[in-house]
Design a protein around this motif. Structure first.
Motif, PDB file in Angstrom:
ATOM      1  N   LEU A   7       0.836  -1.213   0.000  1.00 26.14           N
ATOM      2  CA  LEU A   7       0.000   0.000   0.000  1.00 26.14           C
ATOM      3  C   LEU A   7       0.866   1.257   0.000  1.00 26.14           C
ATOM      4  N   ARG A   8       1.932   1.207   0.762  1.00 27.28           N
ATOM      5  CA  ARG A   8       2.818   2.371   0.805  1.00 27.28           C
ATOM      6  C   ARG A   8       3.421   2.651  -0.573  1.00 27.28           C
ATOM      7  N   CYS A  10       2.097   1.775  -3.438  1.00 22.70           N
ATOM      8  CA  CYS A  10       1.015   2.309  -4.293  1.00 22.70           C
ATOM      9  C   CYS A  10       0.787   3.791  -3.989  1.00 22.70           C
ATOM     10  N   HIS A  11       0.820   4.099  -2.705  1.00 26.99           N
ATOM     11  CA  HIS A  11       0.616   5.496  -2.302  1.00 26.99           C
ATOM     12  C   HIS A  11       1.685   6.393  -2.910  1.00 26.99           C
ATOM     13  N   LEU A  12       2.909   5.922  -2.865  1.00 24.81           N
ATOM     14  CA  LEU A  12       4.000   6.727  -3.433  1.00 24.81           C
ATOM     15  C   LEU A  12       3.866   6.845  -4.938  1.00 24.81           C
ATOM     16  N   LEU A  14       1.084   6.601  -6.727  1.00 24.24           N
ATOM     17  CA  LEU A  14      -0.062   7.450  -7.079  1.00 24.24           C
ATOM     18  C   LEU A  14       0.217   8.921  -6.804  1.00 24.24           C
ATOM     19  N   GLY A  15       1.046   9.165  -5.829  1.00 24.58           N
ATOM     20  CA  GLY A  15       1.338  10.561  -5.496  1.00 24.58           C
ATOM     21  C   GLY A  15       2.551  11.105  -6.205  1.00 24.58           C
ATOM     22  N   HIS A  16       3.228  10.256  -6.956  1.00 25.39           N
ATOM     23  CA  HIS A  16       4.443  10.736  -7.617  1.00 25.39           C
ATOM     24  C   HIS A  16       4.091  11.597  -8.835  1.00 25.39           C
ATOM     25  N   TYR A  27      -2.115  22.977 -13.090  1.00 30.02           N
ATOM     26  CA  TYR A  27      -2.105  23.445 -11.701  1.00 30.02           C
ATOM     27  C   TYR A  27      -3.072  24.588 -11.473  1.00 30.02           C
ATOM     28  N   LYS A  30      -6.046  23.913  -9.370  1.00 28.47           N
ATOM     29  CA  LYS A  30      -5.992  23.910  -7.913  1.00 28.47           C
ATOM     30  C   LYS A  30      -6.605  25.173  -7.321  1.00 28.47           C
TER      31      LYS A  30
END
Lengths: 408, 823
Positions: A7-8, A10-12, A14-16, A27, A30
């Motif tokens: 999961l970690r 995947c988190h990295l 997805l956030g990369h 941007y 935002k």
């Protein structure tokens, strides 16, 4: 454990940010302003095509948008003012006192104003907010700032900025600026002087006592072989019946040339170079050493005057955040190697410099190494090596003392 | 999807580090990954849940089951629990929790469940609902885990589009409520987020309040009424100020709880001569009542009217004691003849004298003007005389319809296409003395309303869209409300391929053959050779007549002229309005248009009474014009007579602004001496306001004797302090009077000497001695007061400011170099 790791990852992933070059195209989404504009468009389209009741939502959102734009736009036009900086000097981390005078010309109060002084970089302005400026008033504020980045404030001006009440749109207006705030690099207090005695001692400024044949009478002692007969104290010799010589000492100043490499490209390393240079120069000046500095093409001598050090620190503060552009192959080229030269530079520049032929034994390289460049030069070690991380500036203190003692 | 976040470790943020907070505000560094306040997170959760509730309610479409409430309680508990748990964790720990895979799983899970349902059970949902449900699950996850500003912003963004979707599909009250809650929470979040993300706040050290410019108030007090007076005219001052006080009529700002008004409210009141001249209610003529009324005042002014012995049809009305009666004889008005001749006799001098005497109004018009009120329509033209169609066509009977509780007579004519209607106009007529049963009405009449008359047999339809009362004459002082539709000729033309249609009735196209027809036809062709469509042809003819011919009501053709129209067109080029109308009608007929000649009344904008919002129509406003057939039973009013205008479509907002500005400019030009005087006085007052105020203060200081020494000194100090304010040398808070007097000595005019130490001591003693309040005014105090009162300051100019600034006496904000800022 495996799931957590997975999961970690995947988190990295997805956030990369895989395509940072495309951020400038997306941007803007935002910003709440554009989000609101899109929502207005969507609700209007739905209202037109599907249900006319959606137009009330369009109206509310449009009202919000209008309020969020018109209010700050009008508010900054109501306020005039000035910032008094008074040509103050402060080190990074020290506080300075600024004075702010505002003038609300209109008969309506304005809220949520932010005063901003542009800093050396876009991300380092000095800012403070003002809750409310009552109508037809000229309030005055005392503004204690603690700059975190060295440089000259303001770089491009002072602004009164507001995006009250929603933060959708930022309206700003330039303030009058009186004076400037020069923020010097951080320094640490160093003890010890490098082995660099000036050949011509000065009476008014001495960093060390040089014992020898000249100077004031310090005391007497028994004759040792090698002592000059000129130093024999004949009266004492006659009185004690053995050869007594005079001991004399003269004040001697430490003379150092401090060369600062302001062409370092890495911003973190450059700041550390300037911090180290400021620390060295301040310490040497405090210990009455004679320091001749060179920053780019500027040569400054730090003597007994306090203003000398200030001018040097001002010059350090004015070094561009991205470093000075230069076409020189080596910024430390010098034909005169008569004095000890302390060169503060980065590791890359040090490596380049080793390939040049004008190296001298009087040179002491004080190198700032970035964390990534941990390889050591093949042929030679620098005199001192300091990491580029700001928090590790304190390591300079023991390293400097050790280096001074080792070479003395 | 939430916005991508940089994966750098969050750094500690210091509340005193303003720049870091600013960076936080702009989102430029990783500090934006820190947890927000509880209030901000609560608002984002509320907004997210409101958006989800709106989506859910739209999904259920009103079929709310009993499981919904426990389900929502569980959802709220879950969200609150997750949010509270994340808040308890340190920043770096909560940041490292892998939230993104969970959010993606929530989004994709809904899609996969739907796919499974379709495969297993063969049922499914529309695509848009599947996407929105997935988005809803994503919003739920984001709501629960939104502890940072970017994530909360994402919740609001996704929630906003969920609300838009929910309202689009089901615009139900409960969905609207949820949408409103979402908007309220979102607005609160925006406000609080903006306030929280501001840098540290400065506290004010000193404040000098600028007094509200009293001269501005005085100037406004002078200028505003003056502007009203100038802009509206002396007679129309009430109109200029209208709208400030709600009224039941007249001002147009209706308020059922206000006092009774006058004008065009629901109780339409005439009020021609003055406000009490007569106040006809809608049903006034039909009330048999002899109690004293407003009309008695009118009778007192204009003598007792002759009793009207004639019997006419009337309608019974309810016995309301509030109703008023009117029975009086009105001056007879010449009724329009059934034949209109264009060959008239010359007017004698006596007639001219009589004609120039102003007469009473025939009627009043409430509504937009100029307005052409038709009384008679003529179809046949024999070269000299106009005559109406001999036989009345069979006309459909009008019907009464009740609209908002009022009976409206619907005129059964073919309605124009909606796209061709420029505007639907409403007017109200108040007949004063028009002795005819025909209702003066504009072209395109659609409905008529007379209060209390709810029977259609009271009206008689007439040809050409006219209407008449089934009685001998129009009821006096009764408001007749008219609704008409204004046709836009250009729009009609677009549909008819550049050519207006013609009527089936040849009378509308016939014109006498012979010399008249040849010359007139040639003239018409010459004038319209550059016109490519019907509208352009009409405009060309109207433009020629209005620009090259002169309106002269006294001009008549010689008696031996066979064709007055030809004489007017070819020879005299001067004549009354009926010659213009006849010429236009004939010219257009030679080009193939169907036209008719109309006589009636012209409500001129020049007679518009702005105070009463009515337009007077006098006997002098009898007028003739032309109507052109544009197709499908619609006629267009054409005005060929110079000086007369046709009612156009209502002005747009910009047009209204322009017209208002023009009217104000015109009024100012008309009253230019008054305006010039006011401006001059205002300028002098503004220019000398300080000097005048100073003079008044000084005079007051001189003529009012002080009782004690302290009062004398204090009053003198106040006087000088007021002077010193002009150069910003006023006494600062905490500064003693003597300190202040010493400080401002440098700013004094060069001819003024400062106080010596002895005088300063006298001041201190007078103000601060234990018996200061009891000390009388002695010679020393008097001398000191005189010395203080001599404190005068140089006029504040550029040089003075620089001098004061160099001495540190003047704030930098007022230094000439900062002039741009200071002013």
């Amino acid at each position: 454990m495996f799931v957590a790791t997975w999961l970690r990852r995947c988190h990295l992933i997805l956030g990369h940010d895989f395509c940072p070059w495309a951020n400038r195209f997306v941007y803007w989404l935002k910003s709440p302003l554009w989000c609101l504009v899109l929502a207005i468009g969507a609700s209007a389209a739905c209202g037109y095509a599907v249900h006319s009741g959606l137009f009330w939502l369009t109206g509310i959102l449009s009202g919000l948008l209008l309020l969020g734009i018109v209010w700050p736009w009008a508010a900054v036009r109501a306020v005039r003012g000035s910032v008094w900086l008074g040509n103050q000097r402060a080190h990074v981390g020290d506080s300075a006192l600024l004075e702010l005078r505002l003038w609300n010309r209109w008969v309506i109060p304005v809220w949520g104003m932010v005063i901003r002084l542009d800093g050396p970089t876009a991300a380092t302005p000095l800012a403070a907010s003002i809750g409310c400026v009552l109508p037809r008033t000229r309030p005055e504020f005392t503004w204690r700032v603690t700059p975190a980045v060295r440089g000259v404030y303001p770089t491009s001006g002072a602004w009164i900025v507001t995006s009250f009440p929603f933060g959708l749109f930022e309206a700003r207006r330039r303030l009058e600026v009186e004076g400037q705030l020069v923020v010097w690099p951080e320094t640490v207090a160093l003890r010890g002087l490098p082995d660099a005695v000036e050949f011509e001692p000065h009476e008014e400024r001495f960093a060390e006592r040089l014992v020898g044949d000249s100077g004031d009478l310090l005391g007497t002692r028994g004759f040792r072989e090698g002592d000059s007969l000129r130093r024999v104290h004949w009266a004492q010799t006659a009185r004690q019946g053995r050869l007594i010589v005079c001991e004399r000492q003269a004040p001697a100043a430490c003379a150092v040339k401090l060369l600062i490499d302001d062409t370092v490209r890495d911003p973190e390393s450059l700041e550390q170079v300037l911090r180290v240079a400021a620390s060295v120069a301040s310490s040497l000046a405090r210990q009455h050493a004679s320091v001749e500095t060179r920053i780019g093409s500027d040569r400054l001598t730090i003597g007994s005057s306090k203003g000398d050090l200030s001018r040097f620190l001002d010059a350090l503060a004015r070094v561009p955040a991205s470093g000075r552009a230069t076409s020189e192959a080596c910024p430390f080229h010098s034909a005169n190697h008569s004095a000890v030269e302390v060169i503060v530079t980065s590791l890359d520049a040090f490596e380049r410099h080793l390939t040049h032929a004008h190296s001298s034994s009087l040179r002491r390289f004080l190198v700032v190494s970035s964390s990534e460049a941990e390889h050591e030069p093949a042929c030679c070690h620098p005199w001192l090596e300091i990491p580029s991380n700001k928090s590790r500036l304190g390591e300079l203190v023991p390293a400097w003392r050790k280096a001074c003692h080792a070479t003395c | 999807m939430p916005p991508a976040e940089h994966h750098t470790k969050p750094q500690a943020i210091s509340s005193s580090s303003t720049e870091t907070l600013w960076a936080h505000r702009s989102g430029r560094t990783s500090t934006a990954l820190h947890k927000t306040s509880v209030a901000l997170q609560s608002l984002s959760i509320a907004a997210g849940l409101a958006a989800l509730a709106a989506l859910r309610l739209a999904d259920l479409d009103g079929a709310i089951s009993a499981w919904e409430i426990p389900g929502w309680v569980a959802v709220i508990a879950l969200v609150a629990g997750v949010a509270a748990g994340l808040r308890r964790l340190p920043d770096h720990v909560s940041y490292e929790i892998p939230i993104l895979p969970v959010l993606v799983a929530l989004f994709l899970g809904a899609l996969m469940v739907e796919t499974g349902i379709r495969v297993l059970f063969g049922i499914g949902q529309p695509f848009e609902w599947i996407v929105m449900r997935s988005l809803g699950w994503l919003a739920l996850g984001m709501t629960a885990t939104a502890v940072t500003v970017p994530r909360q912003r994402g919740v609001l963004g996704v929630g906003l589009f969920l609300v838009v979707f929910a309202l689009t599909t089901h615009f139900l009250p409960d969905v609207q409520i949820c949408g409103s809650l979402f908007l309220a929470a979102s607005i609160g979040w925006l406000v609080i987020a903006h306030a929280e993300l501001l840098p540290s706040q400065l506290s004010r050290q000193a404040k000098s309040r600028q007094p509200f410019p009293r001269w501005l108030g005085v100037a406004l007090a002078i200028v505003f009424p003056l502007l009203c007076l100038v802009a509206t005219g002396e007679r129309h001052l009430a109109h200029g100020l209208s709208g400030w006080i709600p009224s039941s009529g007249g001002s147009g700002d209706y308020d059922p709880y206000s006092r009774g008004g006058i004008g065009d409210g629901d109780q339409l009141v005439a009020g021609t001569e003055n406000i009490q001249s007569f106040g006809a209610l809608d049903d006034a003529p039909f009330i048999p009542d002899h109690r004293p009324s407003l009309y008695d005042l009118f009778d007192d002014t204009y003598n007792e009217p002759v009793r009207n012995e004639k019997q006419d049809r009337a309608i019974s009305i309810r016995q309301d004691p509030a109703n008023r009666q009117v029975e009086r004889h009105l001056a007879e008005t010449q009724q329009a003849a059934r034949q209109f001749s264009t060959a008239r006799q010359s007017r004698t001098a006596e007639q001219k004298a009589v004609g120039s005497i102003p007469s009473h109004a025939l009627l009043h018009v409430a509504g937009r003007v100029p307005l052409h009120l038709r009384l008679e329509v003529y179809d046949r033209f024999d070269g000299v005389n106009w005559t109406p169609e001999a036989e009345f066509e069979s006309l459909p009977a009008p019907k009464i319809e009740t609209v908002h509780g009022k009976p409206w007579l619907q005129v059964s004519l073919r309605h124009p296409r909606e796209a061709e209607v420029a505007a639907t106009e409403t007017h109200a007529l108040k007949i004063v003395s028009l002795d005819t049963a025909r209702i003066p009405s504009p072209v395109g009449l659609r409905a008529v309303h007379v209060d209390q008359i709810d029977r259609a047999d009271f009206f008689q339809p007439l040809p050409a869209g006219q209407l008449a009362f089934q009685r001998e004459r129009l009821p006096e002082l009764v408001p007749i409300h008219l609704v008409s539709e204004l046709i836009d000729g250009r729009r009609v033309l677009e549909r008819h391929r550049d050519r207006f249609s013609v009527t089936d009735n040849r009378l509308h196209r016939d014109y006498p053959v012979g010399e008249l027809s040849r010359e007139v036809r040639q003239l018409a062709f010459d004038w319209t050779k550059d016109a490519h469509d019907s509208h352009a042809q009409i405009e060309a003819i109207v433009r020629r007549l209005r620009s090259e011919y002169v309106l002269d009501n006294d001009a008549v053709p010689p008696a031996d002229v066979a064709s007055p129209v030809l004489h007017f067109l070819a020879t005299s080029r001067r004549g009354p309005d009926y010659q213009f109308a006849t010429s236009a009608a004939v010219l257009l007929r030679t080009l193939g248009f169907s036209t008719r000649f109309v006589t009636g009344l012209y409500a001129s904008p020049e007679r518009y009474d702005a105070r009463r919002r009515h337009t007077e129509v006098l006997p002098a406003d009898v007028h003739a014009w032309v109507e052109v057939y544009v197709g499908e039973g619609q006629w267009l009013t054409i005005e060929p007579t110079p000086g007369y205008e046709v009612l156009g479509p209502p002005p747009t907002f910009l047009g209204w602004i322009g017209a208002t500005a023009l009217a104000i400019g015109k009024a100012i030009l008309e009253a230019w001496p008054l305006v010039l005087l006011a401006v001059a006085i205002g300028a002098i007052v503004v220019r000398l306001r300080r000097s005048m105020a100073m003079w008044f203060r000084q005079t007051w200081w001189m003529i009012v004797p002080p009782k004690t020494a302290a009062e004398a000194i204090r009053r003198t100090l106040v006087l000088v302090d007021w002077r010193a304010r002009r150069v910003d040398l006023q006494r600062r808070p905490g500064e003693t009077p003597t300190q202040w007097l010493v400080r401002i000595r440098q700013g004094l005019d060069s001819v003024v000497e400062g106080l010596d130490p002895r005088q300063l001591a006298i001041i201190q003693r007078a103000l601060y001695a234990p018996t200061a309040k009891l000390n009388p005014v002695d010679d020393d105090v008097r001398a000191v007061c005189q010395a203080i009162a001599r404190y005068r300051f140089a006029r504040v100019g550029r040089t003075t400011r620089e001098n004061l600034s160099s001495k540190g006496l003047l704030p930098a904000v007022l230094v000439p170099g900062n002039r741009r800022m200071a002013t």
